[in-house]
Every structure is written in structure tokens, then in C-alpha cells.
Design a protein around this motif. Structure first.
Motif, mmCIF file in Angstrom:
data_model
loop_
_atom_site.group_PDB
_atom_site.id
_atom_site.type_symbol
_atom_site.label_atom_id
_atom_site.label_comp_id
_atom_site.label_asym_id
_atom_site.label_seq_id
_atom_site.Cartn_x
_atom_site.Cartn_y
_atom_site.Cartn_z
ATOM 1 N N GLU A 150 37.320 49.828 50.397
ATOM 2 C CA GLU A 150 37.898 49.269 51.621
ATOM 3 C C GLU A 150 37.899 47.744 51.640
ATOM 4 O OE1 GLU A 150 35.527 51.002 54.682
ATOM 5 O OE2 GLU A 150 36.598 52.910 54.661
ATOM 6 N N LEU A 151 37.228 47.107 50.670
ATOM 7 C CA LEU A 151 37.117 45.652 50.665
ATOM 8 C C LEU A 151 38.382 45.003 50.109
ATOM 9 C CD1 LEU A 151 33.408 45.240 49.478
ATOM 10 C CD2 LEU A 151 34.307 44.944 51.797
ATOM 11 N N PRO A 152 38.727 43.806 50.581
ATOM 12 C CA PRO A 152 39.956 43.132 50.140
ATOM 13 C C PRO A 152 39.802 42.533 48.739
ATOM 14 C CG PRO A 152 38.748 41.706 51.622
ATOM 15 C CD PRO A 152 37.998 43.016 51.592
ATOM 16 N N ASN A 153 40.901 42.202 48.129
ATOM 17 C CA ASN A 153 40.890 41.615 46.786
ATOM 18 C C ASN A 153 40.719 40.096 46.901
ATOM 19 O OD1 ASN A 153 41.088 41.607 43.979
ATOM 20 N ND2 ASN A 153 43.291 41.181 44.063
ATOM 21 N N HIS A 199 37.535 47.868 58.220
ATOM 22 C CA HIS A 199 38.296 47.629 56.984
ATOM 23 C C HIS A 199 39.579 46.839 57.234
ATOM 24 C CE1 HIS A 199 39.937 51.302 58.737
ATOM 25 N NE2 HIS A 199 41.066 51.046 58.084
ATOM 26 N N LYS A 200 40.086 46.847 58.452
ATOM 27 C CA LYS A 200 41.322 46.139 58.784
ATOM 28 C C LYS A 200 41.114 44.627 58.915
ATOM 29 C CE LYS A 200 43.150 50.077 61.428
ATOM 30 N NZ LYS A 200 43.609 50.528 62.773
ATOM 31 N N TYR A 201 39.853 44.223 59.076
ATOM 32 C CA TYR A 201 39.581 42.810 59.367
ATOM 33 C C TYR A 201 38.851 42.082 58.235
ATOM 34 C CZ TYR A 201 40.705 44.271 64.143
ATOM 35 O OH TYR A 201 41.342 44.761 65.266
ATOM 36 N N TYR A 202 38.470 42.792 57.190
ATOM 37 C CA TYR A 202 37.734 42.148 56.090
ATOM 38 C C TYR A 202 38.488 40.948 55.518
ATOM 39 C CZ TYR A 202 34.345 46.023 55.647
ATOM 40 O OH TYR A 202 33.343 46.935 55.847
ATOM 41 N N LYS A 203 39.789 41.075 55.405
ATOM 42 C CA LYS A 203 40.584 40.025 54.751
ATOM 43 C C LYS A 203 40.609 38.720 55.554
ATOM 44 C CE LYS A 203 44.984 41.743 56.674
ATOM 45 N NZ LYS A 203 44.390 42.860 57.441
ATOM 46 N N PRO A 235 17.936 52.043 55.642
ATOM 47 C CA PRO A 235 18.682 52.139 54.388
ATOM 48 C C PRO A 235 19.846 51.143 54.349
ATOM 49 C CG PRO A 235 18.339 54.308 55.385
ATOM 50 C CD PRO A 235 17.961 53.302 56.403
ATOM 51 N N ARG A 236 20.275 50.796 53.138
ATOM 52 C CA ARG A 236 21.308 49.791 52.964
ATOM 53 C C ARG A 236 22.649 50.224 53.568
ATOM 54 N NH1 ARG A 236 20.335 48.847 46.635
ATOM 55 N NH2 ARG A 236 19.736 51.036 46.896
ATOM 56 N N ASP A 237 23.347 49.237 54.128
ATOM 57 C CA ASP A 237 24.677 49.477 54.687
ATOM 58 C C ASP A 237 25.767 49.366 53.627
ATOM 59 O OD1 ASP A 237 23.878 49.914 57.304
ATOM 60 O OD2 ASP A 237 24.075 47.824 57.897
ATOM 61 N N ILE A 238 25.513 48.543 52.598
ATOM 62 C CA ILE A 238 26.553 48.239 51.611
ATOM 63 C C ILE A 238 26.362 49.085 50.350
ATOM 64 C CG2 ILE A 238 27.566 46.407 50.183
ATOM 65 C CD1 ILE A 238 26.610 44.401 52.302
ATOM 66 N N GLU A 239 27.426 49.721 49.922
ATOM 67 C CA GLU A 239 27.383 50.517 48.698
ATOM 68 C C GLU A 239 26.858 49.682 47.532
ATOM 69 O OE1 GLU A 239 30.666 54.011 48.071
ATOM 70 O OE2 GLU A 239 31.412 51.966 48.105
ATOM 71 N N GLU A 240 25.970 50.257 46.740
ATOM 72 C CA GLU A 240 25.359 49.515 45.636
ATOM 73 C C GLU A 240 26.405 49.032 44.628
ATOM 74 O OE1 GLU A 240 21.390 49.948 42.811
ATOM 75 O OE2 GLU A 240 22.051 51.621 44.069
ATOM 76 N N ILE A 241 27.459 49.780 44.475
ATOM 77 C CA ILE A 241 28.487 49.444 43.489
ATOM 78 C C ILE A 241 29.218 48.138 43.841
ATOM 79 C CG2 ILE A 241 30.364 50.742 44.586
ATOM 80 C CD1 ILE A 241 31.220 51.633 41.782
ATOM 81 N N VAL A 242 29.167 47.745 45.126
ATOM 82 C CA VAL A 242 29.851 46.525 45.560
ATOM 83 C C VAL A 242 29.298 45.299 44.833
ATOM 84 C CG1 VAL A 242 30.296 44.979 47.523
ATOM 85 C CG2 VAL A 242 30.434 47.470 47.829
ATOM 86 N N SER A 243 27.984 45.265 44.643
ATOM 87 C CA SER A 243 27.351 44.104 44.007
ATOM 88 C C SER A 243 27.710 43.978 42.528
ATOM 89 C CB SER A 243 25.831 44.182 44.162
ATOM 90 O OG SER A 243 25.328 45.335 43.524
ATOM 91 N N GLU A 244 28.258 45.031 41.937
ATOM 92 C CA GLU A 244 28.642 45.000 40.530
ATOM 93 C C GLU A 244 30.014 44.358 40.320
ATOM 94 O OE1 GLU A 244 28.370 49.000 39.124
ATOM 95 O OE2 GLU A 244 26.285 49.253 39.807
ATOM 96 N N ASN A 245 30.738 44.169 41.419
ATOM 97 C CA ASN A 245 32.070 43.575 41.343
ATOM 98 C C ASN A 245 31.960 42.050 41.461
ATOM 99 O OD1 ASN A 245 34.738 42.583 42.158
ATOM 100 N ND2 ASN A 245 35.268 44.753 42.365
ATOM 101 N N PRO A 246 32.490 41.292 40.501
ATOM 102 C CA PRO A 246 32.354 39.827 40.509
ATOM 103 C C PRO A 246 33.023 39.141 41.701
ATOM 104 C CG PRO A 246 33.893 40.532 38.797
ATOM 105 C CD PRO A 246 33.231 41.772 39.317
ATOM 106 N N LEU A 247 33.877 39.846 42.405
ATOM 107 C CA LEU A 247 34.531 39.258 43.582
ATOM 108 C C LEU A 247 33.570 39.075 44.750
ATOM 109 C CD1 LEU A 247 38.071 40.899 44.041
ATOM 110 C CD2 LEU A 247 37.544 38.468 43.759
#
Length: 392
Positions: free
Chosen positions: A245-248, A221-225, A259-271
Motif C-alpha cells: 500500500e506504500l507509494p513509490n 493508503h490514499k494519503y501516504y503519497k 506488537p509492531r504496526d509496520i510489516e517487517e518486510i517494509v524495512s527491507e525496501n531501500p525506499l
């Protein structure tokens, strides 16, 4: 009877997650299967879960679901192939005909790994052992003859090509198993600025490239940005990429795990633009037609392997009779040899040899004549005559 159960192609990833078998659970699952099957092999990849097994039980699917603690309401999501259809399916799988990315080159290694795993645990006997050895040999021959490797394709190559085509130069890979290692190879072949590789133990990865930084998984999470693209390919049984934990900022994320690594809700965010295994097929691939043509022209290799295995399996059914025939032949030979040894000092050797050879010949000819007479009297002489004519 050789059988196979596998996930249907139209099953969504949410269901596939529930019917997946991660590596650390495979040994336990194999032991559970051996309580209801004679032999078993589990082939579990990011896009498929297949169980090859030997059992006479034609209604065994429910028992397999119970043994693996799977939800029985999902039985409708699997197919069940038997005998020749199951054999054909494995040969097609190992050559890449059944892959989401046609002709992808990782499946041969995955089939080999599945077989090696069961060899160590001794859950295969003659039929599945021979089948997987034949399939692996078929896969190698197919790749050599078709030169499909000259038109590379894998989920790793596809996502890296997609990201680089959009101008991304800063990457993060989550997990460094076979898929992670291959993905990093493709990334480092391109013109990039930075590649973070997140692993549980940073001491286990050593890449001498100034563009590469190995980071502890707990600190991702410290390096996503600092990156434009995240490619996740862990074998974790749960999500490892969380929305909070994802950056803006915009991120391109590829999830190659099941199983998927990425939370399903992430894909709902337009960013965030997220591609999971189901969406990879939407990525255009310029090499598809070349691969399709090469594979079509070399399909005969698959058909030959299927035919050879079925012939071996069919002959195996009469192997006990073949052994008995050989033993009878050895007995006849030994009896004549003993006679020769006892009489060679007192008889004319030439006449003795002639007598013994004729006796050997008569042992089979007279028996053939007796069987032919018996079958003729029973009205079954036609097939008998055909077989004896071919022998003599």
C-alpha cells in the motif's frame, strides 16, 4: 512474597510482540493470573511487559506462561525478581531509570494507569496496593525535585525531533491514544505544513488547526503519497502498514507500537527508512547527559521510597501482635475505669486514683519482670534486657 517477571532488555522486538499484553486483553489476563496469584498488576507499554504479583510459589513462572497462553520456550527471555529486588525495580521504573529513553516522562502515567486498571478489577490487596501507591508518589516527587520535565524526552519527542531535523514538514500519525496525542502535540509545535491523523472514528478527534486533517483509518493508503513521515502508534494486535500500500517514493517511518504496526518486510525496501522501538536508542539525543546528571543527583528519592516501603512491609508482619497489645491496654484501662466508677462515691478519690494508677503500672511492670526472669533462666536474657531497657 512480592515477585515480578519482566522481559529482559536484550530481547528483540519480534519476541516482545509474542509476550505483549494489549489493553483490551488485560482484564482477561488479570483474571487468569488471579487463579494462581494472591494479587497481580500488569504493566504493559510499547517497550516492556512486566507482571507484579504476590505468591509464595518460587517456581511460578511456568504457571504464569500457561495462564497467559505464552510459549514456554520463551521463559528464558524473562527475569524473575523477588521481594526487595522487585520493589527496587518498580521504583526505578516509575522514575525513568529503566527506560530505553532515560528519564522519559510517560512511564509515570503508564504505571498509574496500570494500577487504576487493577483497582477497578480489585486484583490488588494491601501489599501491592501500598507498593504502587508508594511508587507513584515516588515518581511524582522525583519529577518535582529533579526537574526532569524541564529536559523533556519521550519516544514521541525523539522521533519528531529526528524528522524535523531532516526538514520534513508533512506528517501522518496512525492512532490517537496517549502516544498519538503526545506526538501530535510535538509536531504542531514545529513549523509544518500538514498533519494527517488517522483514527477509527473521526468524530472522536477535534483539533482546531488548519494544518490538521482527521482521516478514517481505513483510508490511510490514499494519503501516504502526500506525506514525508509516518509515525504509527496504534494498539492493534496486527500490522496496519503494509508494503503493497506504500507509494513509490522515499518515506521516513517510525513504529512506536508493540506488537509492531509496520510489516517487517517494509524495512527491507531501500525506499523506506524504518525505525522501530529497538532502533530508537540509536537516535542521538543532546539532552542525555543533562538528564543523566539530574537523575543521578536525585537517586536518593528512589532509595528513600524503597526503604520506607520495606519498613512498612516488615512492620506489617507484626501488625497482629501490635493490635493484640493495644487491645490488652484497652482492657487494663477499662477494668480500672470501671473500678473507679463503682468506688468513687465511697472512697477517697485521691487515694483511689493513686491505687488505680499504681495497679495499672504494676500490670505491665510485673509482667515485664516475669518475662525477664523466664528468659534469663533460658539463657536468653541479653536481647530481652535490651528490649525492656528501651521500653522503660
Amino acid at each position: 512474597m512480592i515477585q515480578l517477571i519482566g522481559l529482559k532488555h536484550d530481547v528483540k522486538i519480534g519476541i516482545r510482540e509474542k509476550l505483549s499484553i494489549i489493553p483490551k486483553h488485560q482484564e482477561k489476563c488479570l483474571k487468569a493470573l488471579l487463579n494462581i496469584c494472591e494479587e497481580a498488576v500488569i504493566l504493559s507499554t510499547c517497550n516492556r511487559t512486566e507482571i507484579y504479583f504476590k505468591s509464595k510459589d518460587e517456581n511460578i513462572i511456568s504457571k504464569i506462561f500457561e495462564a497467559l497462553n505464552w510459549d514456554k520456550t520463551l521463559i528464558k527471555c524473562v527475569f524473575n525478581y523477588k521481594e526487595e529486588k522487585a520493589i527496587q525495580h518498580l521504583m526505578e521504573v516509575v522514575c525513568g531509570f529503566d527506560s530505553l529513553l532515560l528519564g522519559e516522562d510517560q512511564i509515570l502515567g503508564q504505571v498509574r494507569d496500570a494500577y487504576e486498571a487493577v483497582k477497578a478489577s480489585k486484583t490488588t490487596q494491601k501489599e501491592l496496593q501500598r507498593l504502587f501507591e508508594k511508587a507513584i508518589a515516588c515518581g511524582k516527587k522525583f519529577r518535582t525535585k529533579s526537574k526532569i520535565g524541564d529536559i523533556p524526552v519521550s519516544s514521541s519527542s525523539m522521533v519528531v525531533k529526528q524528522a524535523m531535523g531532516r526538514g520534513h514538514k508533512n506528517f501522518m500519525i496512525l492512532g490517537y491514544g496517549a502516544v498519538g496525542e503526545l506526538t501530535s502535540k510535538y509536531i504542531l509545535e514545529g513549523e509544518i505544513d500538514l498533519l494527517y491523523i488517522a483514527v477509527r472514528d473521526i468524530q472522536k478527534v477535534n483539533i482546531e488547526d488548519p494544518r490538521v486533517k482527521i482521516i478514517p483509518f481505513k483510508d490511510i493508503h490514499k494519503y501516504y503519497k502526500e506525506v514525508d513521515c509516518v509515525i504509527s502508534c496504534t494498539s492493534a494486535p496486527h500490522n496496519v502498514v503494509h508494503l503493497k500500500e506504500l507509494p513509490n517514493k522515499y518515506l521516513l517511518l517510525f513504529d512506536l507500537a508493540v506488537p509492531r504496526d509496520i510489516e517487517e518486510i517494509v524495512s527491507e525496501n531501500p525506499l523506506y527508512e524504518v525505525y522501530d522501538i529497538d532502533k530508537l536508542g540509536d537516535i542521538h539525543d543532546d539532552n542525555y547527559k543533562r538528564r543523566e546528571c539530574s537523575m543521578k543527583n536525585n537517586r536518593y528519592i528512589v532509595d528513600e521510597a524503597i526503604k520506607e516501603y520495606i519498613e512498612w512491609k516488615t512492620i506489617k508482619e507484626i501488625s497482629s501482635l501490635i493490635i493484640r497489645i493495644k487491645h490488652n491496654g484497652e482492657d487494663v484501662c477499662k477494668e480500672r475505669l470501671d473500678t473507679f466508677k463503682h468506688k468513687k462515691e465511697t472512697k477517697d478519690n485521691e487515694k483511689l486514683a493513686e491505687m488505680l494508677l499504681k495497679s495499672t503500672s504494676n500490670a505491665y511492670i510485673n509482667r515485664a519482670i516475669e518475662v525477664l526472669k523466664e528468659e534469663h533462666l533460658k539463657g536468653r536474657s541479653k536481647e530481652c534486657v535490651e528490649i525492656i531497657s528501651r521500653i522503660f
